[in-house]
Design an enzyme around this catalytic site. Structure first.
Site, mmCIF file in Angstrom:
data_model
loop_
_atom_site.group_PDB
_atom_site.id
_atom_site.type_symbol
_atom_site.label_atom_id
_atom_site.label_comp_id
_atom_site.label_asym_id
_atom_site.label_seq_id
_atom_site.Cartn_x
_atom_site.Cartn_y
_atom_site.Cartn_z
ATOM 1 C CB SER A 57 -0.946 0.001 1.207
ATOM 2 O OG SER A 57 -0.238 -0.225 2.412
ATOM 3 C CD GLU B 174 -7.572 -5.615 1.686
ATOM 4 O OE1 GLU B 174 -6.433 -6.088 1.740
ATOM 5 O OE2 GLU B 174 -7.836 -4.543 1.127
ATOM 6 C CE LYS C 201 0.096 -8.296 3.876
ATOM 7 N NZ LYS C 201 -0.413 -8.245 2.480
HETATM 8 N N1 LIG Z 1 -4.953 3.945 1.638
HETATM 9 C C1 LIG Z 1 -5.122 2.632 1.452
HETATM 10 N N2 LIG Z 1 -5.852 1.941 2.345
HETATM 11 C C2 LIG Z 1 -6.059 0.604 2.183
HETATM 12 O O1 LIG Z 1 -6.729 -0.008 3.052
HETATM 13 C C3 LIG Z 1 -5.456 -0.050 1.077
HETATM 14 C C4 LIG Z 1 -4.696 0.727 0.160
HETATM 15 N N3 LIG Z 1 -4.551 2.058 0.384
HETATM 16 N N4 LIG Z 1 -4.081 0.166 -0.907
HETATM 17 C C5 LIG Z 1 -4.010 -1.259 -0.998
HETATM 18 C C6 LIG Z 1 -5.238 -1.876 -0.510
HETATM 19 C C7 LIG Z 1 -6.451 -1.604 -1.410
HETATM 20 N N5 LIG Z 1 -7.518 -1.657 -0.440
HETATM 21 C C8 LIG Z 1 -8.839 -1.322 -0.719
HETATM 22 C C9 LIG Z 1 -9.157 -0.518 -1.795
HETATM 23 C C10 LIG Z 1 -10.459 -0.167 -2.048
HETATM 24 C C11 LIG Z 1 -11.478 -0.608 -1.240
HETATM 25 C C12 LIG Z 1 -12.868 -0.200 -1.543
HETATM 26 O O2 LIG Z 1 -13.112 0.500 -2.492
HETATM 27 N N6 LIG Z 1 -13.851 -0.591 -0.723
HETATM 28 C C13 LIG Z 1 -15.212 -0.084 -0.780
HETATM 29 C C14 LIG Z 1 -16.154 -0.972 -1.558
HETATM 30 C C15 LIG Z 1 -16.229 -2.394 -1.080
HETATM 31 C C16 LIG Z 1 -17.484 -3.159 -1.555
HETATM 32 O O3 LIG Z 1 -18.586 -2.820 -1.081
HETATM 33 O O4 LIG Z 1 -17.373 -4.111 -2.353
HETATM 34 C C17 LIG Z 1 -15.650 0.169 0.648
HETATM 35 O O5 LIG Z 1 -16.493 1.047 0.846
HETATM 36 O O6 LIG Z 1 -15.098 -0.446 1.572
HETATM 37 C C18 LIG Z 1 -11.161 -1.412 -0.152
HETATM 38 C C19 LIG Z 1 -9.844 -1.765 0.108
HETATM 39 C C20 LIG Z 1 -7.008 -1.865 0.886
HETATM 40 N N7 LIG Z 1 -5.644 -1.402 0.815
HETATM 41 C C1 LIG Z 2 -3.794 -3.648 3.883
HETATM 42 C C2 LIG Z 2 -2.644 -4.546 4.187
HETATM 43 C C3 LIG Z 2 -3.088 -5.881 4.663
HETATM 44 C C4 LIG Z 2 -1.705 -4.656 3.015
HETATM 45 O O1 LIG Z 2 -1.535 -5.666 2.368
HETATM 46 C C5 LIG Z 2 -0.950 -3.450 2.647
HETATM 47 O O2 LIG Z 2 -0.977 -2.454 3.392
HETATM 48 O O3 LIG Z 2 -0.303 -3.477 1.592
HETATM 49 MG MG LIG Z 3 -0.430 -5.331 0.562
#
Ligand SMILES: Nc1nc(=O)c2c([nH]1)NC[C@@H]1CN(c3ccc(C(=O)N[C@@H](CCC(=O)O)C(=O)O)cc3)CN21
Ligand SMILES: CC(C)C(=O)C(=O)O
Ligand SMILES: [Mg+2]
Length: 296
Positions: free
Chosen positions: A77, A213, A145
């Site tokens: 991330s 996740e 990981k």
């Molecule tokens: N700033 C940041 N936070 C994160 O948690 C994160 C990152 N970057 N980059 C790598 C991954 C990508 N992640 C993500 C990216 C997008 C959603 C997302 O859009 N979730 C929405 C829709 C989910 C649904 O209903 O299907 C949500 O509202 O949670 C979730 C996790 C988690 N990780």
């Molecule tokens: C959100 C966590 C689990 C991750 O894989 C990341 O920060 O890259």
């Molecule tokens: Mg990651």
């Protein structure tokens, strides 16, 4: 040899199950040496919950280390939160090695887990071992990981056999954004069954923990009950053994729309904006530097 005082002796009495030995706790415990994957395993046996945060630089990591955060993930991330990319896909192993080394240097107690970036383990177990070995030798991480259960089984097995602890990552796996998108995983009987299978496969391959996740809370709870290794939830409900958040989200620095699983514990973006403007106003208005900031 010196004689132990009565007080010192009394600390050696084994704790009864009714009063768990809190001095061993991953968070709030008395330990000062660096935490190992064996400590993580022991925490699950004690039924202890623990926090994990991401970190991408030495200074931030040193703050979390001093706060007692027992496990830090140098997440890919960093692609979004440190390097300015849209996704984690472009992140390279060279970048992860540099950031991981900084986080290790900034900490003395936390277990540091290095994320293997997209393209550094998908070719197979030998590539995975070569990549993970770089993070262990060059950066000094205590574990790595990788994303995927069944599909990363051979990689997990070879790494663990080679002496590199592996944290597995299931559910929403962001490195597969181009095939999966960012969507909740494990909804419906078949998908739930597949996720439980993946978790057991990761455990059988020797993983010491598994990130879940964006998985329905009931399913994450079932996985947590079914495994003897800890589950680390992010958007996976309260029953997981541990919880992880991206640090810039948790501290309100990221900006823009947050995933709904984020809880914001501070407004760093606001604090930094106000401070930057105060500095700029002082410079433009002549209030900085004052006499005490100048040398003569
Ligand atoms: N700033 C940041 N936070 C994160 O948690 C994160 C990152 N970057 N980059 C790598 C991954 C990508 N992640 C993500 C990216 C997008 C959603 C997302 O859009 N979730 C929405 C829709 C989910 C649904 O209903 O299907 C949500 O509202 O949670 C979730 C996790 C988690 N990780
Ligand atoms: C959100 C966590 C689990 C991750 O894989 C990341 O920060 O890259
Ligand atoms: Mg990651």
């Amino acid at each position: 040899m010196t004689q132990l005082s009565a007080a010192q002796k009394s600390t050696e009495v084994p704790a009864s199950p009714a009063s768990p030995d809190s001095s061993k706790a991953l968070y709030g415990g008395k330990g000062t040496r660096r935490i190992t994957v064996r400590d993580i395993t022991a925490a699950k046996e004690r039924g202890e919950k623990w926090p994990m945060l991401t970190a991408y630089d030495a200074m931030t990591a040193s703050v979390f280390d001093e706060a007692g955060i027992p496990v830090m993930l140098v997440g890919d991330s960093a692609g979004n939160c440190h390097l300015g990319y849209e996704t984690t896909v472009p992140v390279t192993l060279d970048q992860m090695a540099m950031l991981s080394a900084a986080v290790v240097r900034g900490t003395s107690r936390a277990l540091i887990v290095g994320d293997l970036p997209f393209g550094s383990y998908q070719e197979g177990p030998v590539q995975a071992l070569r990549s993970a070995t770089r993070l262990v030798k060059e950066a000094g991480v205590g574990a790595v990981k990788l994303e995927g259960g069944e599909r990363s089984l051979a990689q997990t097995e070879l790494l663990v056999q080679s002496g590199i602890p592996v944290m597995s990552h299931l559910g929403l796996t962001p490195q597969s954004v181009n095939t999966m998108g960012y969507r909740v995983q494990g909804r419906g009987d078949e998908a739930a069954h597949r996720l439980l299978n993946d978790a057991k496969a990761a455990q059988d391959a020797g993983a010491f923990a598994v990130v879940l996740e964006l998985v329905p809370a009931e399913l994450a709870a079932e996985v947590t009950r079914s495994l003897h290794i800890p589950t680390v939830g992010i958007g996976a409900g309260a029953e997981c053994d541990a919880q992880v958040l991206v640090w810039t989200d948790m501290l309100g620095l990221t900006g823009g729309k947050m995933p709904r699983f984020v809880k914001q514990y501070a407004d760093l973006r606001g604090v930094m904006t106000d401070a930057a403007r105060a500095f700029a106003d002082d410079v433009v208005g002549g209030a900085f530097p004052a006499a005490e900031h100048a040398v003569h």
